[in-house]
Design a protein around this motif. Structure first.
Motif, short mmCIF file in Angstrom:
data_model
loop_
_atom_site.label_atom_id
_atom_site.label_comp_id
_atom_site.label_asym_id
_atom_site.label_seq_id
_atom_site.Cartn_x
_atom_site.Cartn_y
_atom_site.Cartn_z
N ILE A 128 0.89 -1.29 0.27
CA ILE A 128 0.01 0.23 0.00
C ILE A 128 1.03 1.10 0.24
CG2 ILE A 128 -1.67 0.99 1.73
CD1 ILE A 128 -3.25 -1.29 1.90
N ILE A 129 1.92 1.22 0.77
CA ILE A 129 3.14 2.82 0.70
C ILE A 129 3.82 2.42 -0.56
CG2 ILE A 129 4.90 3.56 1.84
CD1 ILE A 129 4.33 1.67 4.18
N GLN A 130 3.85 0.94 -0.90
CA GLN A 130 4.68 2.25 -2.57
C GLN A 130 2.97 1.81 -3.50
OE1 GLN A 130 7.37 -2.10 -3.52
NE2 GLN A 130 6.66 -3.12 -1.86
N ALA A 136 9.95 17.08 -4.64
CA ALA A 136 11.41 16.76 -3.97
C ALA A 136 11.21 15.62 -2.89
CB ALA A 136 12.20 18.44 -3.52
N GLN A 137 9.77 16.26 -2.67
CA GLN A 137 9.70 15.47 -1.30
C GLN A 137 9.18 13.60 -1.76
OE1 GLN A 137 5.78 17.62 -0.61
NE2 GLN A 137 6.53 17.35 2.04
N THR A 138 8.55 13.94 -3.35
CA THR A 138 8.20 12.03 -4.01
C THR A 138 9.20 11.31 -3.92
OG1 THR A 138 5.85 13.19 -4.22
CG2 THR A 138 7.10 11.95 -5.50
N ALA A 139 10.37 12.34 -3.79
CA ALA A 139 11.86 11.79 -4.64
C ALA A 139 12.69 11.32 -3.77
CB ALA A 139 12.61 12.39 -5.25
N ASN A 140 12.24 12.30 -2.14
CA ASN A 140 12.93 11.73 -0.97
C ASN A 140 12.01 11.81 0.14
OD1 ASN A 140 15.58 12.07 -1.55
ND2 ASN A 140 14.72 14.15 -2.59
N PRO A 141 10.92 10.18 0.51
CA PRO A 141 10.09 10.01 0.86
C PRO A 141 10.26 9.51 2.11
CG PRO A 141 10.30 8.06 -0.24
CD PRO A 141 11.11 9.09 -1.46
N PRO A 142 10.06 9.83 3.46
CA PRO A 142 10.96 9.91 4.61
C PRO A 142 10.64 8.51 4.89
CG PRO A 142 8.44 10.22 4.47
CD PRO A 142 9.11 10.72 4.13
N VAL A 143 10.16 7.00 3.98
CA VAL A 143 10.48 6.14 4.65
C VAL A 143 9.97 5.22 3.31
CG1 VAL A 143 7.92 5.73 4.96
CG2 VAL A 143 9.36 3.79 5.30
N GLN A 144 10.62 4.25 3.02
CA GLN A 144 10.97 3.52 2.06
C GLN A 144 10.36 2.20 2.24
OE1 GLN A 144 11.77 3.75 -1.16
NE2 GLN A 144 12.37 5.75 -1.56
#
Length: 253
Positions: free
Chosen positions: A189-191, A232-240
C-alpha cells in the motif's frame, strides 16, 4: 370558489412534499465531494489490502486491521484516487469506487488525462484552471506528511511484529501466514501511494506546460514552484517500503 381552493390545497401540498422528498433524496449521497454516510465504515478502505496483494499474486491477511493500519489505508485513498477523476455531478452524489492496483496488467497510466480534463472542463477563465491546478498540488503536499508519518509508524510496528514471531509460543502456520501477509499488504500500500505521487507530479507538469502555451499567466510560476516542492518530497520519501515490487506500470502520453 372557496370549495375549489380547499380541493386544490391538498394537491399542492402533496406536490410540494414530493419535490422536497426528491431534493432530500438527491442530497443523501453527500455533498461537497464527501462520500455518502451509508458508504462509510471503519474498514471502508480495507479493500486496498486485498486489491494490492491479489494484483501481485499474494493473499490478503485475515487479521483485523489495527488502528494504525486502518489510518494508513484511510490516508492512502485520497492519494491513490486520481485528481479530477470524478465529474462534479458525481462528487455531489458522493461517488466512491474501488481502484485497480498499478500492478494490474491492464492498468495504463495516462499522464495527459488530468491536464486534458482540467482544460476541457468548463471554467470561467484560464485563471480558474491555474487555481484548480494549484489547489490540487497543495492538497497533495498537505496529505504527504500525515500519510508518511502513518507509514513510518506502521512499518516500525511491522518490524516489531516480525521480530516477535520467533518468540511466540505455539505459533500456528495460519497465524504466521496472516502476519506475513499483513506486513506485505502494508508495504505494498505504501509503494502504491509512492507510485501514485510520482504519477501525479508527472500529470501536473504536463497540465502546467499546456496551460502555459494556451494561456500564459503569472500564476504559472506559483504552480511550477509548488509542483517542484511536491516532486522533491516524492523523490525523497521519509520511508521506503520493503521489499520493493517491480514497477510494471505502463505509461502513455
Amino acid at each position: 370558489m372557496p370549495d375549489t381552493i380547499r380541493q386544490i390545497r391538498p394537491f399542492v401540498s402533496a406536490v410540494l412534499l414530493t419535490l422536497l422528498g426528491a431534493a432530500l433524496g438527491a442530497c443523501s449521497g453527500g455533498d461537497f465531494g464527501r462520500t455518502r454516510e451509508s458508504m462509510r465504515s471503519d474498514d471502508m478502505h480495507r479493500w486496498l489490502g486485498a486489491e494490492v496483494t491479489a494484483s501481485v499474486g499474494l493473499r490478503p491477511s485475515q487479521f483485523q486491521l489495527t488502528d494504525e493500519e486502518r489510518q494508513l489505508r484511510d490516508l492512502a485513498y485520497p492519494l491513490i484516487e486520481p485528481p479530477l477523476s470524478r465529474p462534479a455531478w458525481k462528487s455531489v452524489f458522493g461517488d466512491y469506487k474501488a481502484l485497480p492496483s498499478p500492478w494490474r496488467q491492464k492498468v495504463v497510466f495516462d499522464r495527459t488525462m488530468y491536464g486534458r480534463t482540467l482544460i476541457d472542463e468548463p471554467h470561467r477563465s484560464h485563471s480558474s484552471r491555474y487555481a484548480q491546478l494549484i489547489e490540487d498540488v497543495r492538497n497533495d503536499t498537505t496529505r504527504f506528511e500525515p500519510f508518511f508519518a502513518s507509514a513510518i509508524r506502521v512499518i516500525d510496528l511491522d518490524k516489531k511484529r516480525n521480530a516477535s514471531m520467533a518468540r511466540v509460543s505455539a505459533l500456528s502456520p495460519k497465524e504466521r501466514e496472516d502476519a506475513v501477509e499483513r506486513m506485505q499488504e502494508n508495504s505494498l500500500i505504501i509503494q502504491w501511494v509512492q507510485q501514485c505521487l510520482e504519477q501525479r507530479v508527472s500529470s501536473y507538469r504536463w497540465a502546467l506546460e499546456r496551460l502555459v502555451i494556451q494561456a500564459p499567466d503569472g500564476m504559472a510560476a506559483d504552480a511550477d514552484r509548488l509542483i517542484g516542492e511536491l516532486a522533491a518530497q516524492t523523490a525523497n520519501p521519509p520511508v521506503q517500503a520493503q521489499p520493493p515490487y517491480g514497477r510494471a506500470v505502463i505509461s502513455k502520453g
